[in-house]
Enzyme design. Structure first.
Site, PDB file in Angstrom:
ATOM      1  CG  LEU A  12      -6.135   0.690   1.341  1.00  0.00           C
ATOM      2  CD1 LEU A  12      -6.831   1.811   2.150  1.00  0.00           C
ATOM      3  CD2 LEU A  12      -4.537   0.974   1.614  1.00  0.00           C
TER       4      LEU A  12
ATOM      5  CG  ASP B 104       3.349  -2.579  14.185  1.00  0.00           C
ATOM      6  OD1 ASP B 104       2.065  -2.008  14.338  1.00  0.00           O
ATOM      7  OD2 ASP B 104       4.191  -2.051  14.602  1.00  0.00           O
ATOM      8  N   GLY B 105       0.009  -3.676  13.131  1.00  0.00           N
ATOM      9  CA  GLY B 105      -1.085  -3.971  13.344  1.00  0.00           C
ATOM     10  C   GLY B 105      -1.995  -4.122  12.181  1.00  0.00           C
TER      11      GLY B 105
ATOM     12  CG  HIS C 102      -0.957   3.048  13.254  1.00  0.00           C
ATOM     13  ND1 HIS C 102      -2.263   2.832  13.505  1.00  0.00           N
ATOM     14  CD2 HIS C 102      -0.858   3.423  12.205  1.00  0.00           C
ATOM     15  CE1 HIS C 102      -3.000   2.882  12.361  1.00  0.00           C
ATOM     16  NE2 HIS C 102      -2.124   3.518  11.534  1.00  0.00           N
TER      17      HIS C 102
ATOM     18  CD  GLN D 111       0.038   2.683   4.933  1.00  0.00           C
ATOM     19  OE1 GLN D 111      -0.904   2.576   5.389  1.00  0.00           O
ATOM     20  NE2 GLN D 111       0.249   2.693   3.697  1.00  0.00           N
TER      21      GLN D 111
ATOM     22  CD  GLU E  23      -3.490  -4.735   5.292  1.00  0.00           C
ATOM     23  OE1 GLU E  23      -3.202  -3.700   5.184  1.00  0.00           O
ATOM     24  OE2 GLU E  23      -4.669  -5.119   5.137  1.00  0.00           O
TER      25      GLU E  23
ATOM     26  CD  GLU F  41      -2.419  -1.539   2.529  1.00  0.00           C
ATOM     27  OE1 GLU F  41      -2.024  -0.699   3.570  1.00  0.00           O
ATOM     28  OE2 GLU F  41      -2.778  -2.818   2.770  1.00  0.00           O
TER      29      GLU F  41
ATOM     30  CE1 TYR G 177      -1.468  -9.553  14.637  1.00  0.00           C
ATOM     31  CE2 TYR G 177      -2.625  -7.357  14.703  1.00  0.00           C
ATOM     32  CZ  TYR G 177      -1.663  -8.196  15.215  1.00  0.00           C
ATOM     33  OH  TYR G 177      -0.559  -8.006  16.204  1.00  0.00           O
ATOM     34  N   PRO G 178      -5.022  -9.380   8.867  1.00  0.00           N
ATOM     35  CG  PRO G 178      -6.313  -7.523   8.065  1.00  0.00           C
ATOM     36  CD  PRO G 178      -5.191  -8.150   8.718  1.00  0.00           C
TER      37      PRO G 178
END
Length: 327
Positions: free
Chosen positions: A58, A84-85, A129, A82, A60, A29, A88-89
């Protein structure tokens, strides 16, 4: 030698990989025209084109899933997550497909995919983030998990990761992106420490302090501060979180007799627990004190105005070092 920030060192390493192998692609992204949120990929799309530095939707899961398909056709994709958080997707794609394909195919199919993840806190960001999810990936067989701690390592380790035939989860300490040091750009990866090896950052004789990523600089500061108390702290930058370089870890702990493991992630179930277990199993008779862990608290990452109280700092690590001498 060239003085570079960590983010610029990554940029130069990615550039070198793109130049050396036409099968290397970068995707994520805003990695193209914008050059990434942290400008790590700045200028690469302009120089290598939109077919090799690809701005993605957008999504992941779609980024990593597409990278898997490209790797099956002989490419070496580098995915940027983009923040760390946001990884998960893509967790299902990474764990269920990326990590297992080589094993599933009896070694006949490789997936040389690098997933770059800016990690950790300390930049005053909002929710999602400032995560430290490295233990989730280090737990999964089939993935290599690495973390760079300074510009020199960032430059060589990203190139080594891209040339590796295993999938690599590459953690970048976002609050260290602007730290500077000398990088031997001309040498490339020639003579660089192998990707799976830990590095003795500061030699010492009294206690071993193990850290990685954003905590490497903090651990080095601890070693300097401890000298005032007459204590010699050996600092080891783990670099590779899966596999762990247990040979280097054990050799150090057997000499010093004490060990402190430091990471930003919550202590509960963190990588420090794995390191502590292995050190206790293999170095039990040389230990003068229990292996101690310093990390984040077992709460969701707090609002930015509270993060300085959450993140391990010089005082908290020094306190753990002091406690190892109380036994």
């Amino acid at each position: 030698m060239t003085t570079l920030t960590l983010s610029r060192a990554l940029n130069e390493g990615l550039r070198k990989a793109l130049e050396n192998d036409p099968k290397v692609l970068i995707m994520g992204e805003d990695v193209g025209k914008l050059g990434g949120v942290f400008r790590v990929t700045d200028g690469l799309q302009k120089d290598f084109g939109e077919d090799r530095v690809v701005d993605t939707p957008l999504a992941e899961s779609g980024i990593v899933g597409t990278a898997i398909g490209l790797a099956l056709r002989g490419y070496r994709p580098v995915c940027e997550i983009q923040f760390d958080g946001f990884v998960y997707p893509a967790f299902d794609q990474i764990v269920s497909q990326l990590a297992k394909m080589r094993y599933r195919s009896l070694g006949t199919v490789t997936l040389p995919v690098v997933v770059r993840i800016p990690c950790g806190g300390g930049i005053g960001a909002v929710e999602h983030h400032s995560e430290s999810p490295e233990a989730l990936f280090a737990h999964i067989p089939g993935l290599r998990v690495v973390a760079c701690g300074d510009p020199a390592d960032a430059y060589t380790m990203i190139q080594q990761s891209i040339s590796c035939d295993d999938p690599v989860i590459f953690f970048e300490p976002k609050r260290r992106y602007w730290d500077k040091s000398d990088v031997d750009v001309a040498a490339g990866v020639a003579g660089a420490l192998p990707l799976e090896r830990a590095r003795q950052l500061i030699p010492g004789t009294d206690v071993t302090v193990l850290g990685y990523g954003p905590m490497v600089k903090t651990c080095a500061e601890v070693a300097i501060a401890a000298r005032a108390d007459g204590r010699s702290v050996e600092v080891i930058d783990l670099r590779s979180l899966a596999p762990l370089d247990t040979e280097t870890i054990f050799e150090s702990v057997r000499r010093t007799g004490r060990c402190v493991v430091v990471h930003e992630a919550a202590v509960t179930g963190g990588l420090g627990a794995e390191v502590a277990a292995r050190v206790t199993e293999e170095c039990f008779y040389q230990l003068e004190a229990p292996v101690l862990r310093v990390g984040g608290y077992s709460i969701p990452y707090p609002p930015s105005k509270l993060e300085e109280h959450y993140l391990p700092d010089l005082d908290r690590v020094l306190d753990a070092v002091d406690r190892t001498f109380a036994y």
